[in-house]
Design an enzyme around this catalytic site. Structure first.
Site, short mmCIF file in Angstrom:
data_model
loop_
_atom_site.label_atom_id
_atom_site.label_comp_id
_atom_site.label_asym_id
_atom_site.label_seq_id
_atom_site.Cartn_x
_atom_site.Cartn_y
_atom_site.Cartn_z
N GLU A 48 0.86 -1.16 -0.13
CA GLU A 48 0.00 0.09 0.13
C GLU A 48 0.87 1.14 0.12
O GLU A 48 0.46 2.25 -0.66
CB GLU A 48 -0.84 0.06 1.25
CG GLU A 48 -1.93 -0.88 1.29
CD GLU A 48 -1.45 -2.08 2.15
OE1 GLU A 48 -0.18 -2.58 1.99
OE2 GLU A 48 -2.26 -2.85 3.01
N THR A 192 14.09 -42.11 1.19
CA THR A 192 14.18 -41.45 -0.21
C THR A 192 15.48 -40.98 -0.21
O THR A 192 16.42 -41.27 -1.22
CB THR A 192 13.30 -40.18 -0.28
OG1 THR A 192 11.91 -40.92 -0.31
CG2 THR A 192 13.53 -39.48 -1.51
N ARG A 203 16.28 -24.83 -7.57
CA ARG A 203 17.06 -24.63 -8.67
C ARG A 203 16.39 -23.65 -9.73
O ARG A 203 16.64 -23.85 -10.97
CB ARG A 203 17.78 -25.91 -9.40
CG ARG A 203 18.55 -26.63 -8.58
CD ARG A 203 19.28 -27.84 -9.19
NE ARG A 203 18.56 -28.80 -9.40
CZ ARG A 203 18.08 -29.78 -8.65
NH1 ARG A 203 18.59 -29.87 -7.45
NH2 ARG A 203 17.43 -30.76 -9.18
N GLU A 288 8.07 -34.28 -0.26
CA GLU A 288 8.50 -34.75 -1.71
C GLU A 288 8.92 -36.35 -1.38
O GLU A 288 9.43 -37.14 -2.29
CB GLU A 288 9.67 -34.18 -2.08
CG GLU A 288 9.57 -32.88 -2.86
CD GLU A 288 10.25 -32.64 -3.84
OE1 GLU A 288 11.23 -33.42 -4.37
OE2 GLU A 288 10.18 -31.30 -4.54
N GLY A 290 9.28 -40.23 0.69
CA GLY A 290 8.72 -41.33 -0.29
C GLY A 290 7.43 -41.76 0.34
O GLY A 290 6.63 -41.00 1.06
N ALA A 291 6.98 -43.04 0.03
CA ALA A 291 5.75 -43.79 0.29
C ALA A 291 5.40 -43.54 1.90
O ALA A 291 4.43 -43.14 2.29
CB ALA A 291 5.74 -44.94 -0.17
N VAL A 293 6.53 -41.79 4.40
CA VAL A 293 6.70 -40.49 4.71
C VAL A 293 5.16 -39.79 4.35
O VAL A 293 4.21 -39.17 5.30
CB VAL A 293 7.54 -39.50 4.47
CG1 VAL A 293 7.46 -38.20 4.68
CG2 VAL A 293 8.90 -40.00 5.62
N GLY A 295 2.44 -41.55 3.43
CA GLY A 295 1.38 -42.13 4.10
C GLY A 295 1.39 -41.73 5.69
O GLY A 295 0.31 -41.75 6.12
N1 LIG Z 1 8.22 -40.60 -7.40
C1 LIG Z 1 8.45 -39.94 -6.41
O1 LIG Z 1 7.69 -38.79 -6.47
C2 LIG Z 1 9.01 -40.38 -5.43
C3 LIG Z 1 9.60 -39.26 -4.39
C4 LIG Z 1 10.11 -39.67 -3.26
C5 LIG Z 1 10.77 -40.93 -3.32
N2 LIG Z 1 10.51 -41.69 -4.21
C6 LIG Z 1 10.69 -43.13 -4.22
O2 LIG Z 1 10.33 -43.75 -2.75
C7 LIG Z 1 11.10 -44.80 -2.41
C8 LIG Z 1 11.30 -44.38 -0.93
O3 LIG Z 1 10.14 -44.75 -0.22
P1 LIG Z 1 10.34 -45.02 1.03
O4 LIG Z 1 8.88 -45.05 1.52
O5 LIG Z 1 11.12 -45.99 1.60
O6 LIG Z 1 11.09 -43.72 1.88
P2 LIG Z 1 10.77 -42.47 2.75
O7 LIG Z 1 9.11 -42.27 2.92
O8 LIG Z 1 11.46 -41.30 2.31
O9 LIG Z 1 11.31 -42.79 4.08
C9 LIG Z 1 10.84 -43.94 4.86
C10 LIG Z 1 11.66 -44.02 6.17
O10 LIG Z 1 11.26 -42.72 6.95
C11 LIG Z 1 11.74 -42.91 8.37
N3 LIG Z 1 10.74 -42.15 8.94
C12 LIG Z 1 10.99 -41.17 10.00
N4 LIG Z 1 9.91 -40.80 10.57
C13 LIG Z 1 8.91 -41.29 9.65
C14 LIG Z 1 7.54 -40.81 9.62
N5 LIG Z 1 6.86 -39.86 10.19
N6 LIG Z 1 6.80 -41.61 8.64
C15 LIG Z 1 7.11 -42.36 7.85
N7 LIG Z 1 8.64 -42.74 7.77
C16 LIG Z 1 9.42 -42.13 8.73
C17 LIG Z 1 11.45 -44.46 8.49
O11 LIG Z 1 12.70 -45.09 8.81
P3 LIG Z 1 13.26 -45.02 10.32
O12 LIG Z 1 12.34 -45.92 10.91
O13 LIG Z 1 14.49 -45.51 9.94
O14 LIG Z 1 13.36 -43.58 10.66
C18 LIG Z 1 10.82 -44.86 7.13
O15 LIG Z 1 11.32 -46.23 6.77
C19 LIG Z 1 12.42 -44.73 -3.20
O16 LIG Z 1 12.40 -45.80 -4.08
C20 LIG Z 1 12.21 -43.25 -3.92
O17 LIG Z 1 13.08 -43.27 -5.14
C21 LIG Z 1 9.63 -41.36 -5.37
#
Ligand SMILES: NC(=O)c1ccc[n+]([C@@H]2O[C@H](COP(=O)([O-])OP(=O)(O)OC[C@H]3O[C@@H](n4cnc5c(N)ncnc54)[C@H](OP(=O)(O)O)[C@@H]3O)[C@@H](O)[C@H]2O)c1
Length: 358
Positions: A48, A192, A203, A288, A290-291, A293, A295
């Site tokens: 403003e 991840t 970037r 970002e 992975g699955a 987190v 979830g």
């Molecule tokens: N296409 C896409 O957009 C995309 C994006 C990212 C990743 N990816 C792919 O996803 C895959 C990885 O998935 P992911 O499920 O293994 O990895 P993630 O969700 O990145 O990591 C999971 C790990 O994080 C830790 N963690 C700590 N706090 C957590 C919480 N609040 N909730 C859930 N986990 C928590 C746990 O390990 P601890 O128990 O040891 O803490 C869990 O095993 C890879 O293949 C990657 O390439 C794809």
């Protein structure tokens, strides 16, 4: 002109946190545009005031179009309401009240007290979406959480062997990276970091108000100290949330500039993680993956916005990873329904965004 004020506000994207995006247009009595302003946090001066300075005497008897309610309290700057009153503006058109309890409704009240006509409600939904992070920050008292996922047509983010590069096109990946510019924090799980060794930087090449903070959730501190995100911890702020109190392991990260934050209940306690980010005045988080987190955030109903880049690729396989893990909904009725869904093309992919309906 309200739309023009919103467009001006958008020029501040990436440069206003923890404040809101604000744009302002001044129309003279003869309905000529005589001033325009955009708020940028580091430049301090409010939209403003910039617009009024351009307008000078031509603001007298004119109309101010502002994207968010002008403030009436002394913050980093004197109240904008007083500047509008002193400039002799006759009418203020503004879509929406500020959600900050310090100012909410008070700015409009002050202007009306001085006999200024205040018109509200025009483009209200658009104005709220524009500042969705700021509204969440004040209404829910936590950062805004946006889940972004790049998936195959059958909802997978990786094959059974963990291969995930690349499911979506370069166009979609660039659009996904561009999103980072709008956020204070980018967050992933330890999985991840282990699988992809990402750098997770902004970037976009656009100027930022504050550096992007990278966050890893890692219960046992199993992140590789040689991971890119760790070794670049001095130049890019990085925080690991953990349950570990292993001093030797913690110092491996702290010695290279990574902040290690111990959460009592571990990083699965997302409310505590978000509280710690709030304490650092970080207002928005881009998840970002992975699955696992994704979830956890979904199960805790802590996702405010969803973005899916969907590639025309079918991966299949019961063991290949779905984009969202966690417990999931027990019934279709209990699943998260999206509203305000938008669908567009992103190169050969489809881009879907939406907001949880409840
Ligand atoms: N296409 C896409 O957009 C995309 C994006 C990212 C990743 N990816 C792919 O996803 C895959 C990885 O998935 P992911 O499920 O293994 O990895 P993630 O969700 O990145 O990591 C999971 C790990 O994080 C830790 N963690 C700590 N706090 C957590 C919480 N609040 N909730 C859930 N986990 C928590 C746990 O390990 P601890 O128990 O040891 O803490 C869990 O095993 C890879 O293949 C990657 O390439 C794809």
């Amino acid at each position: 002109m309200t739309a023009r004020a919103l467009t001006l506000a958008m020029k501040g994207v990436g440069r206003v946190s923890p404040s809101p995006l604000v744009g302002c247009v001044i129309l003279s009595e003869s309905e000529e545009v005589v001033g325009e302003g955009t708020y940028i946090y580091s430049e301090v001066t409010h939209a403003e005031i910039i617009a009024l300075a351009q307008a000078g005497e031509r603001a007298r008897g004119g109309t101010a179009y502002v994207s968010l309610e002008p403030h009436t309290h002394h913050g980093r700057t004197p109240p904008c309401t007083e500047a509008l009153i002193n400039a002799g503006v006759r009418r203020v058109v503004c879509p929406i009240e500020d959600p900050n309890p310090l100012v909410s409704g008070k700015g409009f009240e002050r202007l009306r007290e001085e006999g200024i006509e205040v018109v509200t409600g025009l483009l209200q939904d658009e104005a709220e979406r524009l500042n969705e992070k700021f509204f969440c920050w004040h209404r829910n008292r936590r950062p805004f959480v946006h889940l972004k996922s790049a998936i195959s047509l059958d909802g997978k983010i990786a094959t059974a062997s963990g291969d995930s590069k690349w499911i979506t096109s370069e166009t979609s990946r660039a659009a996904g990276r561009a999103l980072r510019h709008e956020y204070d924090v980018i967050l992933v799980g330890a999985g991840t970091v282990m699988a992809d060794d990402p750098s997770l930087t902004d970037r976009s090449g656009n100027e930022r108000g504050r550096p992007l903070v990278r966050v890893i959730l890692d219960t046992g501190l199993r992140t590789d100290p040689w991971a890119q995100i760790v070794t670049s911890g001095r130049s890019e702020p990085t925080i690991i949330f953990t349950a570990s109190s292993d001093a030797k392991r913690i110092s491996l990260f702290e010695d290279v500039g990574v902040e290690v934050v111990r959460v009592e209940g571990g990083p699965r306690d997302l409310a505590s993680v978000l509280d710690a980010l709030r304490e650092r005045q970080l207002t928005s988080v881009l998840v970002e993956g992975g699955a696992a987190v994704a979830g956890s955030f979904l199960d805790a109903r802590l996702i405010d916005k969803f973005t899916f880049f969907i590639a025309p690729v079918v991966i299949g396989g019961v063991s290949s990873r779905s984009s969202i893990g966690g417990k999931g909904a027990e019934s279709i009725a209990a699943s998260v329904k999206l509203k305000d869904v938008s669908v567009s093309e992103s190169g050969p992919d489809i881009l879907v965004t939406g907001y949880p309906a409840t």
